[in-house]
Design an enzyme around this catalytic site. Structure first.
Site, mmCIF file in Angstrom:
data_model
loop_
_atom_site.group_PDB
_atom_site.id
_atom_site.type_symbol
_atom_site.label_atom_id
_atom_site.label_comp_id
_atom_site.label_asym_id
_atom_site.label_seq_id
_atom_site.Cartn_x
_atom_site.Cartn_y
_atom_site.Cartn_z
ATOM 1 N N ASP A 1 22.519 61.780 87.695
ATOM 2 C CA ASP A 1 23.072 63.570 87.888
ATOM 3 C C ASP A 1 21.864 64.073 89.101
ATOM 4 O OD1 ASP A 1 23.941 65.893 86.891
ATOM 5 O OD2 ASP A 1 21.989 66.724 86.349
ATOM 6 N N HIS B 1 21.587 65.149 95.058
ATOM 7 C CA HIS B 1 20.881 66.352 95.244
ATOM 8 C C HIS B 1 19.520 65.632 95.787
ATOM 9 C CE1 HIS B 1 23.368 68.743 92.703
ATOM 10 N NE2 HIS B 1 22.782 68.980 92.284
ATOM 11 N N ASP C 1 28.308 68.523 97.565
ATOM 12 C CA ASP C 1 26.825 69.204 96.679
ATOM 13 C C ASP C 1 26.229 70.403 97.084
ATOM 14 O OD1 ASP C 1 24.346 68.812 95.786
ATOM 15 O OD2 ASP C 1 23.738 67.037 96.913
ATOM 16 N N HIS C 2 26.286 70.502 96.028
ATOM 17 C CA HIS C 2 26.291 72.635 96.490
ATOM 18 C C HIS C 2 24.383 73.060 97.079
ATOM 19 C CE1 HIS C 2 24.801 72.041 91.762
ATOM 20 N NE2 HIS C 2 24.036 73.283 92.430
ATOM 21 N N LYS D 1 30.409 66.200 92.055
ATOM 22 C CA LYS D 1 29.574 65.308 92.071
ATOM 23 C C LYS D 1 30.322 65.331 90.251
ATOM 24 C CE LYS D 1 25.129 67.861 90.826
ATOM 25 N NZ LYS D 1 25.447 66.933 89.331
ATOM 26 N N LYS E 1 22.310 75.545 99.853
ATOM 27 C CA LYS E 1 21.691 76.930 100.047
ATOM 28 C C LYS E 1 20.846 77.144 101.567
ATOM 29 C CE LYS E 1 20.619 75.568 95.525
ATOM 30 N NZ LYS E 1 21.488 77.260 95.053
#
Length: 513
Positions: free
Chosen positions: A256, A261, A198-199, A169, A203
């Site tokens: 952002d 996210h 998308d890190h 991104k 998770k």
């Protein structure tokens, strides 16, 4: 037993097999993302037995370096970023498979040299022609790199090989630019080859959302408008913009954080049960949620969208400067560092249930959580017993930093009087499963290698997310803020965000302590 078999068992823990042979190419390999996240994640996969023994890594960037110089740089940084004591035999095995090529992203000759190097690496390490290209570059180079890869024939899949491209991104700057970038990349790659990463979705707690909902019979029946009063999603950061002033001046908090996210967290929270865990079945349901989020009319933006910019303040007992005083930030900048929104999902399950989201920098602490607040029970029975207020049941899913899930409910306080006290059942990941050494990229990189696209955005999902954000961008562009900075660093944001919730039956933000 050979050293190779010790480092790379035939099956990783839990019966999950290592990924198949492949070479990963990182464009932008001289940058922070490579040394802080990507290389440590690959090393962690090797330690855990998920990285294939037939593996190689090629870094591609502008600075001139030899293979050894690149390895030396990574060797100096690994201790700081691996999140664990480095196992030297495994790290040395990994270093031997790392290569580097200097080149300009727009230079066709550099891609010819890359193709030649890849052929040599693939023969040496038996990676069978499978390639994962990771675009850790500035967004302005995404289309250029993909076009050059296509022109050089480096993404063509033949003789049973696969070629995949991971795109970081931000994917676009607004709806129109996202559509154009999708079109440019899709002109070279098939959708199944594109992995928009998308890190946050790597998770464990985020991935556990589907397990929580669909593997437990007590939650799914009440996961709807009949029982849920509202949902809150908070993504708060203690840090300011650090060295990212120029990027933030272009992006701002809305671009952002929200189209990627936060909307992905909403999609996972609100999606219908997929017919299977096949990647397309899951992504179909997530896309339906994003399409069902009602875009705001201009007048609704003024009521249901709040923006803020941090001023000077105290964070963790340290005086920090205002955003406008940060390096390479305009002294009169109108860029937002905080966003709060009230969204609605127009479908049967979530009709009239507000989803409140907020994200900001220079908050009192770093926290990401999803809060489900249920309707209060009728009070009549307990009012006769002297109870004049019942607190709602609240389910909190903590994404970071202390991953876990808690459920708040009421219980009788011991004694002769009917008094209801709030209690909490708390589950911490570390207590049950131990501390996981992770950068957040391990699972996602492994999924790329095995071809599991479940946690990655499809083109239609990406455009649906930007469609939610675009009306807000348009109004904010037409009406520049006149009150910035409007919250002090070390606080939970502007007062207008609190007021937005107070208008809705005296609701309050969680994590206000």
């Amino acid at each position: 037993m050979s050293a190779t078999s010790v480092l790379h068992p035939t099956s990783a823990p839990g019966g999950v097999h290592p990924a198949g042979p492949c070479t990963e190419v990182i464009f932008g390999a001289s940058g922070d993302l490579t040394k802080r996240k990507l290389v440590p994640a690959l090393y962690n996969l090797a330690v855990s037995g998920f990285l294939p023994k037939d593996f190689a890594l090629v870094g591609f960037a502008k600075p001139a370096m030899s293979h050894e110089e690149f390895r030396d740089r990574l060797n100096q940084d690994i201790e700081s970023h691996a999140g664990r004591t480095v196992d030297r035999p495994i790290w040395n095995w990994f270093l031997e498979r790392i290569y580097y090529l200097s080149g300009e992203f727009a230079d066709p000759g550099a891609y010819a040299a890359l193709g030649k190097l890849l052929e040599e690496v693939e023969e040496r390490h038996k990676t069978q022609g499978n390639r994962l290209y990771y675009l850790a570059t500035l967004p302005s180079f995404f289309g250029t790199v993909v076009a050059q890869l296509g022109a050089a024939g480096l993404v063509e899949e033949r003789e049973g090989t696969w070629r995949r491209v991971v795109v970081e991104k931000p994917f676009g700057h607004d709806l129109d630019s996202a559509r154009k970038l999708n079109a440019d990349i899709s002109g070279v790659l098939a959708e199944r080859q594109i992995y928009r990463i998308d890190h946050y979705l790597g998770k464990e707690t985020v991935q556990n959302l589907m397990a929580l909902r669909f593997a437990n019979g007590i939650f799914e029946p009440i996961w709807n408008r009949r029982y849920v009063d509202h949902v809150q999603i908070t993504v708060a950061e203690e840090l300011g913009v650090e060295q990212r002033g120029p990027y933030y001046e272009e992006a701002g908090a809305l671009r952002d954080m929200v189209p990627n996210h936060i909307l992905q967290l909403i999609a996972l929270t609100a999606m219908e049960p997929p017919i299977s865990f096949d990647p397309e079945a899951v992504r179909d349901e997530k896309h339906k949620v994003l399409k069902a989020i009602a875009p705001m009319a201009p007048e609704e933006v003024l009521q249901r969208a709040v923006r803020g910019q941090y001023g000077e303040g105290v964070v963790s007992d340290t005086l920090v400067r205002a955003y406008r005083k940060e390096d390479r930030v305009a002294p009169d900048s109108g860029v937002e560092t905080y966003v709060a929104l009230k969204l609605f999902i127009d479908n049967w399950r979530w009709a009239k249930v507000p989803f409140y989201i907020r994200t900001g920098k220079r908050m009192p602490r770093r926290v990401t959580e999803i809060t489900i607040q249920f309707h209060r029970p009728p009070l009549h029975l307990f009012r006769r017993a002297g109870v004049d207020r019942l607190d709602p049941n609240v389910l909190v899913i903590r994404v970071q930093p202390n991953e876990g899930i808690s459920l708040n409910f009421g219980a009788k306080v011991p004694g002769p009087k009917m008094e209801i006290g709030g209690v909490t059942m708390d589950f911490n990941y570390s207590d049950y499963f131990g501390v996981q050494n992770s950068t957040g990229y391990e699972t996602l990189l492994y999924d790329c290698m095995i071809g599991d696209a479940t946690p990655f955005q499809r083109a239609d999902m990406l455009e649906a997310g930007w469609a939610v954000v675009q009306p807000i961008l348009d109004v904010w562009k037409a009406l520049p803020p006149r009150d910035f900075p409007n919250y002090a660093s070390g606080t939970w944001g502007p007062a207008e965000a609190d007021e937005m919730l107070r208008r809705d039956s005296n609701k309050r933000w969680y994590q206000k302590d």
